[in-house]
Design a protein around this motif. Structure first.
Motif, PDB file in Angstrom:
ATOM      1  N   TYR A   1     -16.714  26.902 108.781  1.00 46.27           N
ATOM      2  CA  TYR A   1     -16.576  25.592 109.409  1.00 46.27           C
ATOM      3  C   TYR A   1     -16.026  25.668 110.835  1.00 46.27           C
ATOM      4  O   TYR A   1     -16.009  24.658 111.553  1.00 46.27           O
ATOM      5  N   VAL A   2     -15.625  26.859 111.280  1.00 44.03           N
ATOM      6  CA  VAL A   2     -15.014  27.005 112.602  1.00 44.03           C
ATOM      7  C   VAL A   2     -15.929  27.720 113.599  1.00 44.03           C
ATOM      8  O   VAL A   2     -16.106  27.269 114.732  1.00 44.03           O
ATOM      9  N   SER A   3     -16.527  28.838 113.190  1.00 45.80           N
ATOM     10  CA  SER A   3     -17.056  29.827 114.133  1.00 45.80           C
ATOM     11  C   SER A   3     -18.104  29.301 115.102  1.00 45.80           C
ATOM     12  O   SER A   3     -18.088  29.639 116.291  1.00 45.80           O
ATOM     13  N   ASP A   4     -19.044  28.479 114.639  1.00 50.77           N
ATOM     14  CA  ASP A   4     -20.092  28.009 115.558  1.00 50.77           C
ATOM     15  C   ASP A   4     -19.520  27.079 116.621  1.00 50.77           C
ATOM     16  O   ASP A   4     -19.887  27.155 117.796  1.00 50.77           O
ATOM     17  N   TRP A   5     -18.606  26.191 116.226  1.00 49.07           N
ATOM     18  CA  TRP A   5     -17.969  25.308 117.208  1.00 49.07           C
ATOM     19  C   TRP A   5     -17.061  26.099 118.149  1.00 49.07           C
ATOM     20  O   TRP A   5     -16.975  25.797 119.337  1.00 49.07           O
ATOM     21  N   TRP A   6     -16.384  27.101 117.624  1.00 46.22           N
ATOM     22  CA  TRP A   6     -15.506  27.929 118.452  1.00 46.22           C
ATOM     23  C   TRP A   6     -16.323  28.647 119.526  1.00 46.22           C
ATOM     24  O   TRP A   6     -15.938  28.654 120.700  1.00 46.22           O
ATOM     25  N   GLU A   7     -17.428  29.231 119.142  1.00 44.29           N
ATOM     26  CA  GLU A   7     -18.286  29.929 120.096  1.00 44.29           C
ATOM     27  C   GLU A   7     -18.826  28.975 121.157  1.00 44.29           C
ATOM     28  O   GLU A   7     -18.842  29.295 122.347  1.00 44.29           O
ATOM     29  N   GLU A   8     -19.255  27.801 120.713  1.00 38.17           N
ATOM     30  CA  GLU A   8     -19.877  26.869 121.647  1.00 38.17           C
ATOM     31  C   GLU A   8     -18.878  26.219 122.590  1.00 38.17           C
ATOM     32  O   GLU A   8     -19.072  26.234 123.816  1.00 38.17           O
TER      33      GLU A   8
ATOM     34  N   THR B   1     -28.310  41.921 124.201  1.00 33.81           N
ATOM     35  CA  THR B   1     -27.868  40.521 124.233  1.00 33.81           C
ATOM     36  C   THR B   1     -27.292  40.181 125.596  1.00 33.81           C
ATOM     37  O   THR B   1     -26.600  40.995 126.211  1.00 33.81           O
ATOM     38  N   THR B   2     -27.557  38.974 126.055  1.00 37.82           N
ATOM     39  CA  THR B   2     -27.048  38.491 127.340  1.00 37.82           C
ATOM     40  C   THR B   2     -26.663  37.021 127.224  1.00 37.82           C
ATOM     41  O   THR B   2     -27.324  36.255 126.528  1.00 37.82           O
ATOM     42  N   ARG B   3     -25.617  36.673 127.906  1.00 44.77           N
ATOM     43  CA  ARG B   3     -25.228  35.267 128.027  1.00 44.77           C
ATOM     44  C   ARG B   3     -26.054  34.637 129.148  1.00 44.77           C
ATOM     45  O   ARG B   3     -26.013  35.079 130.299  1.00 44.77           O
TER      46      ARG B   3
ATOM     47  N   ARG C   1     -20.579  44.343 138.615  1.00 45.85           N
ATOM     48  CA  ARG C   1     -20.691  44.295 137.159  1.00 45.85           C
ATOM     49  C   ARG C   1     -21.546  43.080 136.799  1.00 45.85           C
ATOM     50  O   ARG C   1     -21.437  42.051 137.449  1.00 45.85           O
ATOM     51  N   TRP C   2     -22.357  43.215 135.768  1.00 43.95           N
ATOM     52  CA  TRP C   2     -23.149  42.070 135.307  1.00 43.95           C
ATOM     53  C   TRP C   2     -22.364  41.442 134.150  1.00 43.95           C
ATOM     54  O   TRP C   2     -22.521  41.814 133.007  1.00 43.95           O
ATOM     55  N   PHE C   3     -21.495  40.476 134.484  1.00 45.39           N
ATOM     56  CA  PHE C   3     -20.519  39.963 133.532  1.00 45.39           C
ATOM     57  C   PHE C   3     -21.147  39.221 132.356  1.00 45.39           C
ATOM     58  O   PHE C   3     -20.478  38.975 131.356  1.00 45.39           O
ATOM     59  N   ASP C   4     -22.429  38.875 132.446  1.00 44.36           N
ATOM     60  CA  ASP C   4     -23.105  38.164 131.358  1.00 44.36           C
ATOM     61  C   ASP C   4     -23.550  39.086 130.219  1.00 44.36           C
ATOM     62  O   ASP C   4     -23.814  38.614 129.114  1.00 44.36           O
ATOM     63  N   LYS C   5     -23.659  40.393 130.470  1.00 44.84           N
ATOM     64  CA  LYS C   5     -24.070  41.310 129.418  1.00 44.84           C
ATOM     65  C   LYS C   5     -22.948  41.466 128.391  1.00 44.84           C
ATOM     66  O   LYS C   5     -21.764  41.321 128.718  1.00 44.84           O
ATOM     67  N   THR C   6     -23.336  41.776 127.152  1.00 42.61           N
ATOM     68  CA  THR C   6     -22.315  41.922 126.113  1.00 42.61           C
ATOM     69  C   THR C   6     -21.245  42.922 126.525  1.00 42.61           C
ATOM     70  O   THR C   6     -20.067  42.724 126.245  1.00 42.61           O
ATOM     71  N   PHE C   7     -21.666  44.005 127.163  1.00 44.71           N
ATOM     72  CA  PHE C   7     -20.667  44.909 127.740  1.00 44.71           C
ATOM     73  C   PHE C   7     -21.276  45.712 128.872  1.00 44.71           C
ATOM     74  O   PHE C   7     -22.485  45.943 128.922  1.00 44.71           O
ATOM     75  N   ASN C   8     -20.419  46.089 129.821  1.00 46.81           N
ATOM     76  CA  ASN C   8     -20.775  46.951 130.941  1.00 46.81           C
ATOM     77  C   ASN C   8     -20.063  48.284 130.762  1.00 46.81           C
ATOM     78  O   ASN C   8     -18.836  48.310 130.587  1.00 46.81           O
TER      79      ASN C   8
ATOM     80  N   SER D   1     -17.890  35.874 124.254  1.00 40.43           N
ATOM     81  CA  SER D   1     -18.391  34.812 123.382  1.00 40.43           C
ATOM     82  C   SER D   1     -19.043  35.345 122.110  1.00 40.43           C
ATOM     83  O   SER D   1     -18.946  34.742 121.044  1.00 40.43           O
ATOM     84  N   TRP D   2     -19.717  36.487 122.186  1.00 37.14           N
ATOM     85  CA  TRP D   2     -20.506  36.989 121.057  1.00 37.14           C
ATOM     86  C   TRP D   2     -19.648  37.652 119.987  1.00 37.14           C
ATOM     87  O   TRP D   2     -20.045  37.741 118.821  1.00 37.14           O
ATOM     88  N   ALA D   3     -18.485  38.165 120.345  1.00 38.45           N
ATOM     89  CA  ALA D   3     -17.643  38.873 119.374  1.00 38.45           C
ATOM     90  C   ALA D   3     -16.248  39.048 119.956  1.00 38.45           C
ATOM     91  O   ALA D   3     -16.005  38.827 121.148  1.00 38.45           O
ATOM     92  N   ASP D   4     -15.332  39.496 119.098  1.00 37.27           N
ATOM     93  CA  ASP D   4     -13.947  39.716 119.501  1.00 37.27           C
ATOM     94  C   ASP D   4     -13.698  41.199 119.786  1.00 37.27           C
ATOM     95  O   ASP D   4     -14.507  42.067 119.439  1.00 37.27           O
ATOM     96  N   ALA D   5     -12.558  41.486 120.385  1.00 34.89           N
ATOM     97  CA  ALA D   5     -12.273  42.825 120.896  1.00 34.89           C
ATOM     98  C   ALA D   5     -12.368  43.948 119.859  1.00 34.89           C
ATOM     99  O   ALA D   5     -12.807  45.053 120.205  1.00 34.89           O
ATOM    100  N   PRO D   6     -11.966  43.770 118.582  1.00 30.44           N
ATOM    101  CA  PRO D   6     -12.076  44.894 117.642  1.00 30.44           C
ATOM    102  C   PRO D   6     -13.500  45.419 117.461  1.00 30.44           C
ATOM    103  O   PRO D   6     -13.678  46.601 117.133  1.00 30.44           O
TER     104      PRO D   6
END
Length: 773
Positions: free
Chosen positions: A232-239, A315-317, A452-459, A475-480
Motif C-alpha cells: 500500500y506504500v511503495s508505488d505512491w512512495w516512488e511516484e 533502466t533510465t529515469r 555524469r548521466w544522473f538519470d541512469k540507475t547508476f554511473n 527512485s528505482w531502489a534503495d542503497a542496499p
C-alpha cells in the motif's frame, strides 16, 4: 581515434548477367550468434519464471505427486478421485480414440496435477503465515527461544529447496496498515522532546481531532488498497517522493558509493574500468539467470523481498513536465561511456559472448586515445540531468525527439549502465586524509555537474589514477541493492579477476574487435542555452555541499558488542549527543529502516530522537554520575531497538502518515494535522549502509580490503546528512554532508563532535580498548 563499426550483411551490384550478391560471412555469423544469445536468454528467463512460479514446489515434486498418485490408484484398485477420473476421460475431446486405460492415465495426470497445485498453494500460504510472525525479533541478542526454534523449523520445512532470487515473492506477507490510534500516539511520543508544553498541547489537539474525525475515513481507503495492491506504500512512495520532484536529483536524491580506502589494484584507468565493467556484466548475467541468492535475516531463514533488483540494469529515469517515469528495457547489449566531453556506445558482446576484461580495457584505451573534440553543445550536455526536471523535459521533447539526437540519446538511455572515464584524480592520501577524502566524496556525489548521466540507475566512475566509485539514482531502489552489486564488484576486481604485473587486465587484446561508436549530436544554440541554465543551477547546488568523511578506527562493533549494546543504537545515540553539542538543541531525526520483510517493501523511518535518548544526552551535559548515565544509555538503546523493530515489522508511523496524506489529497480534504506533520524538516537524516555479503571479504587476513561505504547530500538546508558503514570488528566509516550556506552547520565540526561522542559513550562502559587489539 575511436571508430564506428558498421556490419554490412551483404552487398550487390547489377551486371548484364544479373544481380551479383556479395555476402559478408562474418556479418552473417555475428547476426547468427546474436540471435542465438537472445534465444538462450529467453529460454533461461522462461525456465526461471516457471521455477519461481511454482515455488516452493518444483518439477521434481510434480513427478513425485503424479507418479505416486497413479501408482496408488493402479495397485490398490482404488479411485481416490471419487469417479472424477472416469468423468474426465469421458469428456475429453479425443476420448473416442483412447482406450479406457489411456483415459484413466490422462485423467490421473490431470487430478495429480491438481493435487500438486493444491499442495503448492497450501505450502505457499502456510509459509506466508509463518513469515508474518516477527516474535523472533524481540529475543535478546545471542539467544533463541524454543518457540523461535520451532518456528524456524517450520519455515525451513515449507520453504522448499534451492530458492532463486525471486522464489519467495509470492510467499511474502503484505505490509500491514497500522491503526490510526497507534500511529497518532507514537507520533505524539516522537515529537514530545522537540516541543515546549504549549506547542505540544496544540499538536495534541490537532492529533486527537484527526484521529476522531478525518482519520478513520482516510484509513478505510488505505485498508482497501492494502487488500488490493501488493504494497500500500511503495508505488505512491516512488511516484510522489521521487518521480514527481521537480528539483535537481543530483545531490538532493542521488547517492554515491566509494572504492577501497587502502587498496589500489592498478593505476591504469582503462584496466580498472575493464575489470569493473566485466564484473558488473557478470553480475547482470547472474541476475538475468536468477542465480543471485535471496537475502535473508536470522541465520538464513527469513527471506527479504527481491523486487528492487528487477530494474537495476537497462533502466533510465525519463524527465516529464509534471512527473518523471522509469523506462526499463528487457535487454541491452551495450554501455554508454563519457570522456572529456564525448559520448560513446560500446558493445559488450562479440562472437556471441561477453567481452573479457582485457578486451573491455582495449575499448576504453581507444576512447582515451581519441583526439577528437566534443561537438558543439556535447561537452556539457549531461548537465540537463543535473538541473531542474521541467526544463530538461521540455528540452528533451523539443531537441531530442528526432534525428541523430534521438538516436544518440536512445543509446545512452537504453544502455545497460553509464560509465564516466573521469579526467581528474581522486584517492585517499595518508598525508592529507581529510582534504583527499572530502574531494573524493564531492566528485562522486556531483563531479563537474556535466560528466555524469544522473538519470541512469547508476554511473560507474573511473578516475584517471584508477580509483573508482558509483553514483546511483534513487527512485528505482534503495542503497542496499546497489551495495550488493558493489560488494560483488569489489570482491571480483583485485583477487578473482586481478591484473598483470604491468597493471593491465589479464588476457589478450582482440585483433578484430570493432571499436566504440562515437555518438553524434546536432545541438542548436537554443538548447545550449538550456544546458547552460541547468549547469548554473547544478553548480550552485554542488558548490554549496560540504562533505566530510571520517574513517573511525578507534573501535568498532566488536567492542560495542562487548558492551552488550546494539551497534546501530550505540551510533544513533552518539549522533544525538554530537548534534546537541554541535547545535545546542535536539531536532527531528530520520533513520532509514527497511520493510523488505514484506512484499515490495522499501523503507520506513525510525525517529531516533526519543524522550529516552534526550534524557541520556542531557545527563552527559549535566554533572551526572557515570552509573546514572550508563543506566539512561541502556534505556535509550533498548527504546531505539524497539522502534527499529516496529519500523521493520510494518508498525512505523511515517509511511502510514504519508499515505494518509496522499488519500486526503485525492479526496480533496484539507487536514491541518497531516499538512503540518508532512512539512516538518528532517534536520538530521541518517542511514546505515549494511555489509551484506560478509563471506566475500576475509577482513581477518586482509583488513585492507574494506569498502568505505557511501553517502548522500543533506536533506534540509540547515541540517546534516550522515551515512555510516560498520566494516568488520574495528572500523566504522562516517560520511557527513551539509551546506556551506547555512550558518548553523559545519560538516568538519560535526565530524569532530561525532568522534568525541563515540569515545564518550564507550568510556561509560569502562572497557579497555587494548583487549581488542
Amino acid at each position: 581515434m575511436a571508430e564506428a563499426h558498421q556490419a554490412v550483411a551483404f552487398q550487390f551490384t547489377v551486371t548484364p548477367d544479373g544481380i551479383d550478391l556479395q555476402l559478408c560471412h562474418e556479418a552473417l555469423r555475428q547476426i547468427y550468434l546474436s540471435g542465438l544469445h537472445s534465444w538462450k536468454k529467453r529460454f533461461i528467463r522462461f525456465k526461471n519464471g516457471m521455477l519461481t512460479g511454482v515455488y516452493p514446489g518444483s518439477p521434481g515434486g510434480f513427478m513425485v505427486v503424479v507418479v505416486s498418485y497413479m501408482s496408488y490408484n493402479k495397485y490398490n484398485q482404488l479411485d481416490p478421485s471419487l469417479g472424477l477420473i472416469a468423468k474426465l476421460g469421458q469428456h475429453l475431446p479425443i476420448s473416442q480414440y483412447m482406450s479406457t486405460d489411456s483415459q484413466k492415465i490422462v485423467g490421473g495426470v490431470l487430478v495429480g496435477t491438481g493435487l500438486w497445485v493444491t499442495i503448492i498453494m497450501i505450502m505457499r500460504n502456510v509459509l506466508k503465515c509463518l513469515l508474518s510472525w516477527h516474535g523472533w525479533m524481540h529475543a535478546r541478542h545471542g539467544s533463541v527461544s524454543l518457540s523461535t526454534r520451532l518456528w524456524m523449523l517450520f519455515v525451513k520445512v515449507f520453504s522448499g529447496r534451492k530458492p532463486m532470487l525471486y522464489s519467495f515473492q509470492n510467499s511474502l506477507p503484505r505490509l500491514p496498515v497500522p491503526s490510526i490510534k497507534d500511529t497518532c500516539s507514537r507520533y505524539l511520543e516522537s515529537v514530545r522532546p522537540l516541543m515546549d508544553d504549549e506547542q505540544y498541547e496544540r499538536m495534541k489537539g490537532l492529533t486527537k481531532d484527526f484521529e476522531k474525525n478525518l482519520g478513520p475515513r482516510l484509513q478505510w481507503y488505505l485498508k482497501l488498497k492494502s487488500w488490493w495492491a501488493s504494497n500500500y506504500v511503495s508505488d505512491w512512495w516512488e511516484e510522489y517522493i521521487y518521480l514527481r520532484g521537480r528539483g535537481p536529483i543530483m545531490v538532493n536524491s542521488n547517492y554515491y558509493a566509494m572504492d577501497f580506502l587502502y587498496v589500489f589494484p592498478t593505476s591504469i584507468q582503462a584496466a580498472r574500468a575493464g575489470n569493473a565493467i566485466h564484473a558488473i556484466m557478470l553480475y547482470r548475467r547472474k541476475l538475468d539467470r536468477a542465480q543471485i541468492k535471496p537475502i535473508y535475516l536470522l541465520a538464513n531463514k527469513v527471506p527479504l523481498c527481491s523486487a528492487q533488483w528487477e530494474r537495476m540494469f537497462n533502466t533510465t529515469r525519463i524527465p516529464g513536465l509534471e512527473t518523471d517515469t522509469l523506462q526499463h528495457m528487457n535487454e541491452s547489449k551495450h554501455i554508454a561511456v563519457y570522456h572529456k566531453g564525448r559520448f560513446y556506445k560500446v558493445w559488450m558482446f562479440y562472437d556471441g559472448r561477453l567481452l573479457l576484461p582485457r578486451e573491455i580495457e582495449q575499448q576504453m584505451e581507444r576512447i582515451l586515445a581519441d583526439p577528437s573534440e566534443p561537438m558543439p553543445g556535447e561537452e556539457m550536455l549531461a548537465a540537463l540531468t543535473a538541473g531542474d526536471r521541467t526544463p530538461w523535459a521540455k528540452a528533451r521533447e523539443t531537441y531530442f525527439s528526432r534525428g541523430k539526437n534521438k538516436q544518440s540519446l536512445d543509446a545512452i538511455e537504453k544502455a545497460a549502465f553509464f560509465v564516466t572515464l573521469d579526467d581528474t584524480e581522486q584517492r585517499y592520501d595518508t598525508n592529507n586524509p581529510v582534504k583527499s577524502l572530502d574531494s573524493y566524496a564531492k566528485s562522486l556525489l556531483h563531479g563537474k555537474c556535466y560528466d555524469r548521466w544522473f538519470d541512469k540507475t547508476f554511473n560507474l566512475i573511473v578516475f584517471k589514477n584508477g580509483t573508482m566509485g558509483l553514483n546511483a539514482e534513487h527512485s528505482w531502489a534503495d542503497a542496499p541493492i546497489i551495495g550488493h552489486l558493489w560488494e560483488h564488484v569489489l570482491s571480483m576486481d583485485p583477487v578473482k579477476l586481478g591484473y598483470n604485473e604491468d597493471g593491465h587486465c589479464r588476457g589478450q587484446t582482440h585483433p578484430n574487435l570493432p571499436g566504440p561508436q562515437r555518438l553524434q549530436w546536432d545541438i542548436p544554440s537554443e538548447c545550449t542555452e538550456v544546458i547552460q541554465s541547468s549547469l548554473t543551477v547544478a553548480r550552485t547546488l554542488a558548490d554549496d555541499v560540504d562533505c566530510h568523511i571520517i574513517p573511525f578506527s578507534d573501535f568498532g562493533k566488536g567492542l560495542i558488542k562487548r558492551c552488550r549494546t546494539s551497534p546501530d543504537a550505540f551510533i544513533q545515540i552518539a549522533l544525538q549527543l554530537a548534534h546537541y553539542r554541535d547545535k545546542g538543541k535536539f531536532c527531528l531525526t530520520y533513520e532509514a529502516s527497511m520493510t523488505r520483510l514484506f512484499r515490495e517493501g522499501r523503507t520506513e523511518t525510525v525517529r531516533s530522537c526519543t524522550i529516552e535518548t534526550c534524557a541520556f544526552v542531557r545527563s552527559m551535559i549535566r554533572d551526572e554520575t557515570r552509573e546514572e548515565r550508563l543506566k539512561l544509555l541502556k534505556v535509550a538503546a533498548e527504546k531505539h531497538q524497539n522502534m527499529y523493530r516496529l519500523a521493520m515489522t510494518g508498525e512505523g508511523i511515517d509511511r502510514h502518515l504519508f499515505c494518509l496524506y496522499v488519500v486526503s489529497k485525492y479526496l480533496g480534504e484539507d487536514s491541518p494535522f497531516l499538512k503540518e506533520v508532512l512539512s516538518e524538516p528532517w534536520r538530521l537524516s541518517t542511514s546505515q549502509t549494511p555489509l551484506q555479503q560478509v563471506e566475500l571479504f576475509d577482513l581477518v587476513k586482509h583488513p585492507e580490503y574494506v569498502s568505505s561505504g557511501g553517502g548522500f547530500g543533506p536533506v534540509a538546508d540547515d541540517g546534516y546528512g550522515v551515512s555510516y558503514i560498520i566494516v568488520g570488528e574495528n572500523l566504522i566509516n562516517f560520511h557527513i554532508s551539509s551546506k556551506h550556506s547555512s550558518p548553523e552547520t559545519d560538516s568538519h565540526r560535526f565530524g569532530a563532535n561525532i568522534r568525541q561522542a563515540m569515545l564518550d559513550l564507550l568510556d561509560l562502559f569502562q572497557i579497555d580498548k587494548k583487549d581488542m587489539k
